[in-house]
Design a protein around this motif. Structure first.
Motif, short mmCIF file in Angstrom:
data_model
loop_
_atom_site.label_atom_id
_atom_site.label_comp_id
_atom_site.label_asym_id
_atom_site.label_seq_id
_atom_site.Cartn_x
_atom_site.Cartn_y
_atom_site.Cartn_z
N LEU A 137 26.30 30.74 15.64
CA LEU A 137 26.51 29.70 14.63
C LEU A 137 26.69 30.27 13.22
O LEU A 137 27.57 29.84 12.48
CB LEU A 137 25.34 28.70 14.64
N TYR A 138 25.89 31.27 12.86
CA TYR A 138 26.06 31.85 11.52
C TYR A 138 27.45 32.48 11.40
O TYR A 138 28.09 32.41 10.33
CB TYR A 138 25.01 32.92 11.22
N GLY A 139 27.93 33.08 12.48
CA GLY A 139 29.26 33.70 12.47
C GLY A 139 30.34 32.65 12.26
O GLY A 139 31.33 32.87 11.55
N ASP A 140 30.15 31.49 12.88
CA ASP A 140 31.10 30.38 12.71
C ASP A 140 31.16 29.96 11.24
O ASP A 140 32.24 29.83 10.65
CB ASP A 140 30.61 29.21 13.59
N LEU A 141 29.98 29.79 10.63
CA LEU A 141 29.94 29.31 9.24
C LEU A 141 30.45 30.38 8.28
O LEU A 141 31.22 30.08 7.35
CB LEU A 141 28.50 28.93 8.87
N LEU A 142 30.02 31.61 8.48
CA LEU A 142 30.43 32.68 7.56
C LEU A 142 31.94 32.87 7.57
O LEU A 142 32.55 33.16 6.54
CB LEU A 142 29.73 34.00 7.92
N SER A 143 32.56 32.69 8.76
CA SER A 143 34.00 32.98 8.80
C SER A 143 34.80 31.89 8.07
O SER A 143 35.82 32.19 7.47
CB SER A 143 34.50 33.22 10.22
N VAL A 180 25.29 34.43 2.46
CA VAL A 180 26.32 33.53 1.93
C VAL A 180 26.48 33.77 0.42
O VAL A 180 27.59 33.91 -0.10
CB VAL A 180 25.95 32.04 2.20
N TYR A 181 25.33 33.86 -0.26
CA TYR A 181 25.34 34.08 -1.70
C TYR A 181 26.07 35.38 -2.06
O TYR A 181 26.99 35.40 -2.87
CB TYR A 181 23.88 34.13 -2.18
N LYS A 182 25.66 36.44 -1.39
CA LYS A 182 26.27 37.75 -1.71
C LYS A 182 27.73 37.82 -1.29
O LYS A 182 28.55 38.45 -1.96
CB LYS A 182 25.48 38.87 -1.04
N LEU A 183 28.04 37.18 -0.17
CA LEU A 183 29.43 37.18 0.29
C LEU A 183 30.32 36.52 -0.77
O LEU A 183 31.42 36.98 -1.05
CB LEU A 183 29.54 36.42 1.63
N PHE A 184 29.82 35.43 -1.36
CA PHE A 184 30.62 34.75 -2.38
C PHE A 184 30.64 35.52 -3.70
O PHE A 184 31.63 35.48 -4.42
CB PHE A 184 30.12 33.31 -2.58
N LEU A 185 29.55 36.24 -4.01
CA LEU A 185 29.50 36.98 -5.29
C LEU A 185 30.26 38.29 -5.23
O LEU A 185 30.93 38.67 -6.19
CB LEU A 185 28.04 37.29 -5.64
#
Ligand SMILES: NC(=O)c1ccc[n+]([C@@H]2O[C@H](COP(=O)([O-])OP(=O)(O)OC[C@H]3O[C@@H](n4cnc5c(N)ncnc54)[C@H](O)[C@@H]3O)[C@@H](O)[C@H]2O)c1
Ligand SMILES: O=C(O)CC[C@H](C(=O)O)[C@@H](O)C(=O)O
Length: 365
Positions: A258-264, A240-245
């Motif tokens: 579930l992680y896929g749901d949140l990340l998308s 999540v951190y790297k995706l946002f940075l």
């Protein structure tokens, strides 16, 4: 050449699902005849409104029609209640399982436009490949009295299998390889962006469940077919951190359900709106396009829902029905409309209605 007819099930569901699915249908009806495709449609019920009226959120007729008659489907959204309602279960989660739609493929792409700005200043072009049938979504929960004190204990099963993890990693690899090929320049020069699959997990804590996902995905992606791809892994919190940075770094991200749901949803925020992000629920027998957003009760009935996520989902459905040319016609029309920026919906800071955005895209097809 005789035109090929594809039968498409339309399941608007609740809330803005009912406002955006007509846009999906209109796009299919407006595709140029030179593509050699025709569509016929079957209207199908599902959703919380249907549950309240008839006692079921997913009529058997809907499932059977999709199984027996349809090549593809478009699903809008449902208004699942957040409190427990006896007899209700999410029809979209149920459909993914009943139709064995094992992969939820969610492309997130920035379009640079003078009309709106995405929160991420660097252009994003990534695909989240979400496992779609297991993990906490097996929904095996129970509540019982706490033997050590007041109150109750609630438990949920997180189930991960080798088979589902292998299948999802394999399709993620195939998608990354296809994207790599498409990015290759005609002179054979390598594209700038590295072709890559990032395996996301939390096996530092959940060493058995996410551990199995991680090791199985690693093994599947070590196949010779994927030797041109970089395979890496990332623990989901720092993902999540790297995706946002640095979202521009990522290519294909494969994750348990579930992680896929949140990340998308996070990636949707980075590209500007949930109203932009499409998906394809992919199985062996049928493909179901579905915007990543929900029924959006806060804007329901106002005629301002952004139809782009649904229109792009029509493209995703066609892509996985082996109609890449038709998919490209749709993707290009959407991108052109966003780039020009004359008809932009309020979620992106514009004033255009659902219908105006749709009409603009139809004109460009
Ligand atoms: N696949 C699905 O059917 C699905 C997906 C997510 C949520 N849900 C359900 O939807 C309901 C509402 O959930 P939520 O509010 O948490 O999430 P949501 O995705 O419905 O809305 C989140 C925010 O995004 C905005 N938004 C979403 N789609 C938009 C669009 N096309 N155009 C403009 N703005 C848009 C909404 O107005 C809201 O402010 C819940 O009952 C939930 O269970 C269903
Ligand atoms: O609200 C529901 O019934 C399902 C929501 C659904 C999910 O997969 O959890 C949604 O978050 C999605 O991303 O498709």
């Amino acid at each position: 050449m005789a035109a090929r007819t594809l039968r498409i099930g339309l399941i608007p569901g609740d809330g803005i699902g009912r406002e955006v699915i007509p846009a999906g249908r209109r796009i299919l009806e407006s595709l140029p005849s030179s593509l050699g495709l025709k569509f016929d449609f079957v209207d199908l019920d599902a959703g919380y409104e249907h549950f309240k009226a008839f006692g079921t959120a997913l009529p058997e007729k809907t499932v059977e029609t999709l199984q027996k008659e349809c090549d593809g489907a478009l699903f809008g959204a449902v208004s699942s209640p957040t409190n427990k309602v006896a007899g209700y279960t999410s029809p979209i989660v149920a459909l993914r399982k009943r139709l064995s739609l094992y992969a939820n493929v969610r492309p997130c792409k920035t379009v640079l436009s003078p009309a709106f700005r995405s929160p991420s200043t660097s252009p994003i072009d990534l695909v989240i490949v979400r496992e779609n049938t297991e993990d906490l979504y097996v929904k095996e929960e129970k509540t019982y009295p706490d033997p050590n004190g007041d109150g109750q204990i609630a438990e949920a099963i997180k189930r991960i299998s080798t088979q589902a993890s292998r299948r999802i990693a394999t399709i993620a690899g195939e998608i990354a390889a296809r994207r790599q090929k498409m990015r290759q320049k005609p002179n054979g020069e390598a594209a700038q962006k590295e072709a890559m699959v990032t395996i996301t997990h939390k096996s530092n804590v959940l060493s058995q469940t996410d551990g199995l996902f991680r090791s199985t995905a690693r093994e599947a992606l070590a196949a010779p077919a994927f030797s041109s791809l970089k395979i890496e892994e990332q623990i989901v919190d720092s993902m999540v951190y790297k995706l946002f940075l640095q979202p521009q770094y990522y290519d294909v991200i494969v994750a348990p359900n579930l992680y896929g749901d949140l990340l998308s949803d996070g990636a949707a925020a980075l590209v500007g709106s949930l109203g932009l992000v499409p998906s394809a629920n992919v199985g062996e027998d049928i493909v179901m396009g579905e915007p990543c957003h929900g029924s959006a009760p806060d804007i329901e009935g106002k005629g301002i829902a952004n139809p782009v996520a649904t229109i792009r989902s029509v493209g995703c459905m066609l892509e996985f029905l082996n109609q890449p040319e038709a998919a490209d016609v749709i993707y290009n029309a959407v991108d052109e409309g966003l780039r020009e920026g004359k008809f932009i919906s309020p979620d992106l800071g514009g004033k255009a209605s659902t219908e105006e955005v749709m009409d603009d895209i139809v004109r460009r097809l």
